[in-house]
Write a protein that holds these residues in place. Structure first.
Motif, PDB file in Angstrom:
ATOM      1  N   PHE A 206       0.856  -1.188   0.000  1.00 15.05           N
ATOM      2  CA  PHE A 206       0.000   0.000   0.000  1.00 15.05           C
ATOM      3  C   PHE A 206       0.893   1.239   0.000  1.00 15.05           C
ATOM      4  O   PHE A 206       1.832   1.328   0.788  1.00 15.05           O
ATOM      5  N   SER A 207       0.578   2.181  -0.884  1.00 11.06           N
ATOM      6  CA  SER A 207       1.354   3.426  -0.946  1.00 11.06           C
ATOM      7  C   SER A 207       0.443   4.552  -1.408  1.00 11.06           C
ATOM      8  O   SER A 207      -0.733   4.323  -1.713  1.00 11.06           O
ATOM      9  N   ALA A 208       1.003   5.748  -1.491  1.00 13.27           N
ATOM     10  CA  ALA A 208       0.219   6.886  -1.969  1.00 13.27           C
ATOM     11  C   ALA A 208      -0.244   6.678  -3.406  1.00 13.27           C
ATOM     12  O   ALA A 208      -1.238   7.256  -3.843  1.00 13.27           O
ATOM     13  N   ALA A 209       0.461   5.809  -4.149  1.00 14.90           N
ATOM     14  CA  ALA A 209       0.094   5.536  -5.547  1.00 14.90           C
ATOM     15  C   ALA A 209      -1.104   4.597  -5.664  1.00 14.90           C
ATOM     16  O   ALA A 209      -1.772   4.557  -6.685  1.00 14.90           O
ATOM     17  N   GLY A 210      -1.348   3.797  -4.615  1.00 11.20           N
ATOM     18  CA  GLY A 210      -2.427   2.818  -4.655  1.00 11.20           C
ATOM     19  C   GLY A 210      -1.991   1.520  -3.999  1.00 11.20           C
ATOM     20  O   GLY A 210      -1.280   1.532  -2.999  1.00 11.20           O
ATOM     21  N   ALA A 211      -2.393   0.396  -4.578  1.00 14.48           N
ATOM     22  CA  ALA A 211      -2.065  -0.907  -4.003  1.00 14.48           C
ATOM     23  C   ALA A 211      -1.589  -1.860  -5.093  1.00 14.48           C
ATOM     24  O   ALA A 211      -2.151  -1.901  -6.194  1.00 14.48           O
ATOM     25  N   TYR A 212      -0.559  -2.631  -4.767  1.00 10.83           N
ATOM     26  CA  TYR A 212       0.025  -3.624  -5.668  1.00 10.83           C
ATOM     27  C   TYR A 212      -0.038  -4.976  -4.965  1.00 10.83           C
ATOM     28  O   TYR A 212       0.379  -5.104  -3.807  1.00 10.83           O
ATOM     29  N   VAL A 213      -0.546  -5.979  -5.668  1.00 12.90           N
ATOM     30  CA  VAL A 213      -0.712  -7.308  -5.088  1.00 12.90           C
ATOM     31  C   VAL A 213       0.063  -8.325  -5.911  1.00 12.90           C
ATOM     32  O   VAL A 213      -0.093  -8.411  -7.126  1.00 12.90           O
ATOM     33  N   ARG A 214       0.910  -9.094  -5.199  1.00 12.95           N
ATOM     34  CA  ARG A 214       1.663 -10.175  -5.836  1.00 12.95           C
ATOM     35  C   ARG A 214       1.356 -11.465  -5.108  1.00 12.95           C
ATOM     36  O   ARG A 214       1.434 -11.547  -3.883  1.00 12.95           O
ATOM     37  N   GLY A 215       0.958 -12.488  -5.863  1.00 16.47           N
ATOM     38  CA  GLY A 215       0.695 -13.785  -5.264  1.00 16.47           C
ATOM     39  C   GLY A 215       1.518 -14.862  -5.930  1.00 16.47           C
ATOM     40  O   GLY A 215       1.816 -14.781  -7.129  1.00 16.47           O
ATOM     41  N   PHE A 216       1.902 -15.866  -5.146  1.00 14.44           N
ATOM     42  CA  PHE A 216       2.641 -16.993  -5.686  1.00 14.44           C
ATOM     43  C   PHE A 216       2.083 -18.287  -5.108  1.00 14.44           C
ATOM     44  O   PHE A 216       2.116 -18.507  -3.898  1.00 14.44           O
ATOM     45  N   ALA A 217       1.538 -19.120  -5.985  1.00 16.51           N
ATOM     46  CA  ALA A 217       1.056 -20.446  -5.618  1.00 16.51           C
ATOM     47  C   ALA A 217       2.031 -21.449  -6.227  1.00 16.51           C
ATOM     48  O   ALA A 217       2.109 -21.575  -7.451  1.00 16.51           O
ATOM     49  N   HIS A 218       2.775 -22.140  -5.392  1.00 15.01           N
ATOM     50  CA  HIS A 218       3.920 -22.917  -5.889  1.00 15.01           C
ATOM     51  C   HIS A 218       3.522 -24.084  -6.793  1.00 15.01           C
ATOM     52  O   HIS A 218       4.331 -24.529  -7.602  1.00 15.01           O
TER      53      HIS A 218
END
Length: 200
Positions: free
Chosen positions: A44-56
């Motif tokens: 979360f930042s002033a720019a918005g939100a970035y989501v990274r997921g990893f399912a092995h």
């Protein structure tokens, strides 16, 4: 979830969810590690939100073709490109460890993903359904079901509701799920999450 798990599991290394309000300059991060190789990070930042997921075990694992699945990271906007290259989200060779990625810039009306040609005939090819299930059902009841299964202990629903309502933590709320824990021992976890505490 991070505060409740700090109560249930005082050892950080064995927690499923965590939160760091001081992750980076002007950034906060929520994270999940299931202990079996699946994980996510939400910045979360002033720019918005970035989501990274990893399912092995996902079909779209970067280890199937020595690189992220086409389209998963290609359209990530410039304001979040540093997250794509963040060493904590890459392996020792610098390859992004990702099967699912989404983002939402400030002012966006919806979440966005890249233009991805998903594999045919595969259920949950990027693992997103499994990774983000608790975020889609953010109820105290859903957390209690998860926690009782994962930690194999009874979890007091009123304590969960108290924390989900973001009410200040008290010793009584801490004791309800973990009678052996003193609230003062949560100082680091509460500071990391910037969660309020009332000394009693």
């Amino acid at each position: 979830m991070a505060v409740l798990e700090a109560i249930l599991s005082p050892e950080w290394s064995s927690r499923y969810h965590s939160f760091d309000a001081g992750w980076g300059l002007g950034e906060e991060m929520a994270a999940m590690r299931d202990g079996s190789g699946d994980e996510y990070s939400i910045v979360f930042s002033a720019a918005g939100a970035y989501v990274r997921g990893f399912a092995h075990e996902a079909v779209m694992s970067p280890y199937g073709d020595d690189g992220s699945w086409p389209g998963v990271l290609d359209s990530v906007p410039e304001v979040f490109r540093h997250c794509v290259e963040e060493p904590a989200f890459c392996d020792e060779d610098g390859m992004p460890v990702v099967t699912a990625c989404l983002w939402r810039e400030v002012g966006d009306g919806r979440w966005r993903v890249g233009e991805i040609d998903y594999p045919d005939g595969v259920s949950d090819p990027d693992g997103a359904a499994g990774l983000f299930g608790r975020l889609v059902d953010p109820s105290p009841e859903a957390f209690r079901r998860f926690a009782e299964d994962y930690y194999e202990v009874p979890v007091d629903l009123d304590a969960v509701r108290h924390v989900y309502a973001l009410r200040p933590l008290t010793q009584a709320v801490v004791t309800a799920p973990n009678a052996d824990l003193a609230a003062k021992d949560l100082a680091d976890a509460l500071a990391a999450a910037r969660y309020p505490f009332v000394a009693s």
